[in-house]
Structure formats: C-alpha cells, structure tokens
Design an enzyme around this catalytic site. Structure first.
Site, PDB file in Angstrom:
ATOM      1  N   GLU A 106       0.842  -1.210   0.000  1.00  0.00           N
ATOM      2  CA  GLU A 106       0.000   0.000   0.000  1.00  0.00           C
ATOM      3  C   GLU A 106       0.870   1.250   0.000  1.00  0.00           C
ATOM      4  OE1 GLU A 106      -2.742   1.480  -0.189  1.00  0.00           O
ATOM      5  OE2 GLU A 106      -4.413   0.356   0.643  1.00  0.00           O
ATOM      6  N   ASP A 107       0.310   2.345  -0.461  1.00  0.00           N
ATOM      7  CA  ASP A 107       1.013   3.621  -0.369  1.00  0.00           C
ATOM      8  C   ASP A 107       0.893   4.212   1.027  1.00  0.00           C
ATOM      9  OD1 ASP A 107      -1.709   4.070  -0.646  1.00  0.00           O
ATOM     10  OD2 ASP A 107      -1.526   5.682  -2.111  1.00  0.00           O
ATOM     11  N   ASP A 110      -4.307   5.170   6.517  1.00  0.00           N
ATOM     12  CA  ASP A 110      -4.796   6.366   7.202  1.00  0.00           C
ATOM     13  C   ASP A 110      -5.823   5.921   8.257  1.00  0.00           C
ATOM     14  OD1 ASP A 110      -6.046   8.798   7.784  1.00  0.00           O
ATOM     15  OD2 ASP A 110      -6.058   9.514   5.751  1.00  0.00           O
ATOM     16  N   PHE A 159      -2.287  15.892   4.951  1.00  0.00           N
ATOM     17  CA  PHE A 159      -2.576  15.304   3.648  1.00  0.00           C
ATOM     18  C   PHE A 159      -1.339  15.416   2.766  1.00  0.00           C
ATOM     19  CE2 PHE A 159      -4.330  14.657  -0.539  1.00  0.00           C
ATOM     20  CZ  PHE A 159      -5.162  13.588  -0.305  1.00  0.00           C
ATOM     21  N   ARG A 172       1.285  12.590  -8.446  1.00  0.00           N
ATOM     22  CA  ARG A 172       1.799  11.228  -8.232  1.00  0.00           C
ATOM     23  C   ARG A 172       3.260  11.085  -8.649  1.00  0.00           C
ATOM     24  NH1 ARG A 172      -2.460   7.723  -7.079  1.00  0.00           N
ATOM     25  NH2 ARG A 172      -4.440   8.153  -8.101  1.00  0.00           N
TER      26      ARG A 172
HETATM   27  P1  IMP Z   1      -7.689   4.649   4.640  1.00  0.00           P
HETATM   28  O1  IMP Z   1      -8.815   3.737   4.228  1.00  0.00           O
HETATM   29  O2  IMP Z   1      -8.238   5.870   5.341  1.00  0.00           O
HETATM   30  O3  IMP Z   1      -6.629   3.963   5.455  1.00  0.00           O
HETATM   31  O4  IMP Z   1      -7.045   5.235   3.345  1.00  0.00           O
HETATM   32  C1  IMP Z   1      -6.228   4.531   2.482  1.00  0.00           C
HETATM   33  C2  IMP Z   1      -6.184   5.190   1.131  1.00  0.00           C
HETATM   34  O5  IMP Z   1      -6.542   6.574   1.196  1.00  0.00           O
HETATM   35  C3  IMP Z   1      -4.799   5.175   0.565  1.00  0.00           C
HETATM   36  O6  IMP Z   1      -4.559   4.035  -0.193  1.00  0.00           O
HETATM   37  C4  IMP Z   1      -4.751   6.454  -0.258  1.00  0.00           C
HETATM   38  O7  IMP Z   1      -5.204   6.194  -1.560  1.00  0.00           O
HETATM   39  C5  IMP Z   1      -5.718   7.397   0.418  1.00  0.00           C
HETATM   40  N1  IMP Z   1      -5.064   8.373   1.318  1.00  0.00           N
HETATM   41  C6  IMP Z   1      -5.108   8.425   2.669  1.00  0.00           C
HETATM   42  N2  IMP Z   1      -4.401   9.449   3.164  1.00  0.00           N
HETATM   43  C7  IMP Z   1      -3.870  10.082   2.085  1.00  0.00           C
HETATM   44  C8  IMP Z   1      -3.010  11.223   1.930  1.00  0.00           C
HETATM   45  O8  IMP Z   1      -2.556  11.888   2.878  1.00  0.00           O
HETATM   46  N3  IMP Z   1      -2.709  11.544   0.647  1.00  0.00           N
HETATM   47  C9  IMP Z   1      -3.149  10.867  -0.431  1.00  0.00           C
HETATM   48  N4  IMP Z   1      -3.941   9.793  -0.333  1.00  0.00           N
HETATM   49  C10 IMP Z   1      -4.318   9.395   0.909  1.00  0.00           C
END
Ligand code: IMP
Length: 185
Positions: A106-107, A110, A159, A172
């Site tokens: 994963e990138d 959050d 963010f 990106r």
């Molecule tokens: P989660 O479900 O909230 O854990 O979010 C995961 C996904 O949200 C990641 O795979 C990203 O695509 C996106 N995401 C969450 N935080 C960021 C951020 O700070 N910048 C860009 N994308 C984010």
C-alpha cells in the site's frame, strides 16, 4: 528547496517536503532486505494496490532477494480528500492466491478502513499467510485496528502527495512526499 547538483525543487502547491527522495530510497531498500530475510527460501506473492503503490512497489521489488509474483488490484475508497469508508474493487487479481504467502503493498494507511476491508476480502481466498507493507502510516488517524508488518514511515495527520500519492489524480510523479498547502485543497 534547491540543492546544488541535484534538481530538487519543491512543487509550488506544497508547504513542505516531509520525506525526501534520498530518505525514501534508503528506507525502501531496508524494507526489501527485511522482507527478503523474513521470507528467505519462499516465493512471495505481492499485491500492489493501485494507483498509489506504483512507484513504491516498483522500487521495492527491485531490491528483493527472493522469488516473487506481482499482481495488482485497484480499489476506490476516497473521493478527493475524504475516506468514504465504502470500498469498491475496480480491478481484481489475475491469479489465485490460495496457499500463497501474500504481501499487500500500500502507499498509505490512514483510517485503516481500506486495508482492513481488503485484507478480510483476500483472506476468504485462503492464502497461506497475508501481511501488509505500507510506505506511509498515519497512526493518529486510525478508525480500526490493523496489523501492519512493514511500515516505511510513520507520518503526522497531514494530507500528503507525491511518490505515487495523489490529490485529484495530480502530484503522483513527484519523487518525494510533501504536504499539500491548505489553500490547494
Ligand atoms: P484509509 O482507508 O483511510 O486507510 O485510506 C487509504 C487510502 O486513502 C490510501 O490508499 C490512499 O489512496 C488514500 N489516502 C489516505 N491518506 C492520504 C493522503 O494523505 N494523501 C493521499 N492519499 C491518501
């Protein structure tokens, strides 16, 4: 930011560079060596979660010293800056994962909602093992407890974009991770 000898100009929409290109390179190599050690003698099935992982996974796998399979999934959980909590599979794996040692790449994690959903969904396909490797982790944003075996960097609740991460599909391609200015969002 402009470094002599290296072109490293901060994008105008960013307020700061949180993780530099050099820091990313060093940490990605470390993660690859750690994974290679942990999975010595095994074949590992890497699942890249598109699109955010594309630079991270390509750099990571170059440094691995084990046999690998690589496949991709695309899921959608975000609209702009907010997690919707609703995860949709837009692109699925081409290969089965039953009986395989799987690492999801994963990138960023959050709230944890996306990786929690994905891990649960993939466990129903009966892999031998399943772990998560994420470049970035925002521990203070967690809404659900998730187990992250490999983490590149813990970051604050900001963010971020770059090195695969986007805001509305932009940024990106930046070789570093930076914080987007409030007025851009
Ligand atoms: P989660 O479900 O909230 O854990 O979010 C995961 C996904 O949200 C990641 O795979 C990203 O695509 C996106 N995401 C969450 N935080 C960021 C951020 O700070 N910048 C860009 N994308 C984010």
């Amino acid at each position: 930011m402009l470094k002599k000898g290296k072109i490293s100009i901060m994008h105008k929409d960013l307020s700061e560079i949180l993780i530099t290109k050099d820091q990313i390179e060093k940490r990605v190599k470390e993660l690859a060596l750690e994974i290679s050690e942990d999975y010595k003698g095994k074949d590992v099935f890497f699942i890249g979660v598109l699109k955010g992982c594309f630079l991270f996974i390509s750099d990571l796998v170059k440094h691995l010293k084990i046999e690998t399979n690589i496949d991709f999934m695309m899921i959608s959980s975000y609209e702009g800056k907010q997690s919707t909590g609703i995860v949709r599979i837009l692109l699925d794996l081409k290969q089965p994962i039953d009986g395989k040692d799987v690492i999801i790449v994963e990138d960023i994690v959050d709230t944890g909602l996306t990786i929690n959903y994905l891990t649960k969904a993939l466990k129903t396909r009966k892999p031998k093992s399943i772990e998560v490797c994420t470049l970035l982790n925002k521990p203070s944003c967690r809404k659900i407890n998730v187990n992250l075996k490999y983490v590149g960097f813990d970051i604050p609740d900001k963010f971020v974009v770059g090195y695969g991460l986007d805001y509305k599909e932009f940024y990106r391609n930046l070789p570093y991770v930076g914080v987007l200015k409030d007025e851009v969002i």
